[in-house]
Design an enzyme around this catalytic site. Structure first.
Site, PDB file in Angstrom:
ATOM      1  CG  LEU A  20      -1.884  -1.192   1.313  1.00 52.87           C
ATOM      2  CD1 LEU A  20      -2.776  -1.054   2.547  1.00 52.87           C
ATOM      3  CD2 LEU A  20      -2.719  -1.339   0.056  1.00 52.87           C
ATOM      4  CG  HIS A  72      -3.171   1.175  -2.392  1.00 53.60           C
ATOM      5  ND1 HIS A  72      -1.801   1.039  -2.474  1.00 53.60           N
ATOM      6  CD2 HIS A  72      -3.673   0.416  -3.390  1.00 53.60           C
ATOM      7  CE1 HIS A  72      -1.496   0.246  -3.475  1.00 53.60           C
ATOM      8  NE2 HIS A  72      -2.605  -0.154  -4.052  1.00 53.60           N
ATOM      9  CG  ASP A  98      -5.110   0.873 -12.025  1.00 53.68           C
ATOM     10  OD1 ASP A  98      -4.255   0.215 -12.613  1.00 53.68           O
ATOM     11  OD2 ASP A  98      -4.935   1.354 -10.881  1.00 53.68           O
TER      12      ASP A  98
END
Ligand code: AMP
Length: 279
Positions: free
Chosen positions: A33, A37, A150
């Site tokens: 992480l 995140h 993403d």
């Protein structure tokens, strides 16, 4: 924070937490992480009563020659970070728990999953969609938080949720960057100092496109050419794709309008990195 390694226990705990109309938020991760995140967790905390997370390095989204075995695994640290951010429920299942022997059912978001990263990573998005669907069944969240980092993944998950009627709101969160602009990624840990410098060309190429577009250029071909030229200036960086696409269909556009997605992927050393901006 309660930590579970089975879907059954996680589902029971999540259902328990959701009694009395509690809004449950969910953040799916592969661990290792970073602030990217954690920004998703904070966004979830800001709008949900209870936050659940997952840590699972999903073999189904790695190709046979990709970095599954060397993908960074830092579970104890990750667990502490999530606890500190106020995550209440964590599932960290084994591969066997997620994919018991005999698993043959997959989620394929046709027409989207072979674009962008899906073109150079066949099967990648099938693995992503399948694991996210399975995690949604384990957690049954009201809202799930995904990074704009993403962007293709986000478009695919949105479509899956629509097509398969998952009762979950998908929330997109902005890309978190290092001070010099590099998009945070667990894979940045693979870069040596020289490659770390070279990797900055991704964001630089995106900023060049944004500047030209803001200056009035709307031809996708010209904007893509400028982006590619910028990347080519960093000799040791190998471009995978540089495109301008519709953010929902992921189809290339000819004339660039507000909202268009500019995704780039390139290999630095042996590390494949992605980045994007939305105009
Ligand atoms: P991963 O652990 O790489 O599967 O990523 C888990 C989630 O974190 C995904 O929704 C990613 O889009 C998101 N994420 C990863 N890096 C960033 C970043 N730099 N900024 C925002 N979100 C990110």
């Amino acid at each position: 924070m309660r930590v579970y390694d089975t879907i059954r226990d996680m589902r029971a705990a999540c259902r328990d937490a959701q009694r009395d109309g509690t809004r449950l938020g969910f953040v799916a991760t592969m661990g290792a992480l970073h602030e990217g995140h954690l920004s998703l967790v904070r966004a979830a905390k800001a709008t949900c009563d209870v936050v659940a997370a997952s840590i699972f390095v999903n073999p189904a989204q790695f190709g046979p020659s990709e970095d599954l075995t060397k993908y960074p695994r830092t579970f104890d640290r990750d667990r502490q970070l999530l606890e500190r951010e106020g995550v209440e429920l964590l599932i960290a299942p084994s591969v066997e728990e997620m994919y018991p022997t005999g698993t043959v059912t997959w989620v394929d978001v046709e027409g989207l999953s072979d674009k962008l990263d899906g073109r150079s990573r066949p099967g990648h998005f099938r693995g992503v969609a399948t694991v996210v669907a399975k995690l949604f069944h384990a957690v049954e969240p009201d809202a799930a938080f995904f990074g704009q980092k993403d962007a293709a993944q986000l478009a695919i998950i949105r479509r899956m949720v629509r097509d398969l009627n998952f009762p979950v709101e998908i929330v997109a969160c902005p890309i978190v960057r290092e001070a010099d602009g590099l998009a945070m990624s667990s894979r940045n840990a693979y870069l040596d100092p020289q490659q770390r410098r070279q990797a900055l060309v991704l964001y630089r190429s995106l900023l060049r496109v944004r500047k030209l577009w803001e200056g009035g250029e709307s031809s996708a071909a010209k904007l893509v050419a400028a982006g590619c030229e910028e990347v080519a200036g960093e000799k040791s960086v190998r471009l995978d794709y540089f495109e301008i696409v519709d953010a929902d269909s992921l189809d290339p556009v000819e004339t660039v309008r507000q909202g268009a997605l500019v995704p780039v992927a390139a290999v630095v050393g042996t590390t494949r990195l992605i980045d994007n901006i939305q105009l």
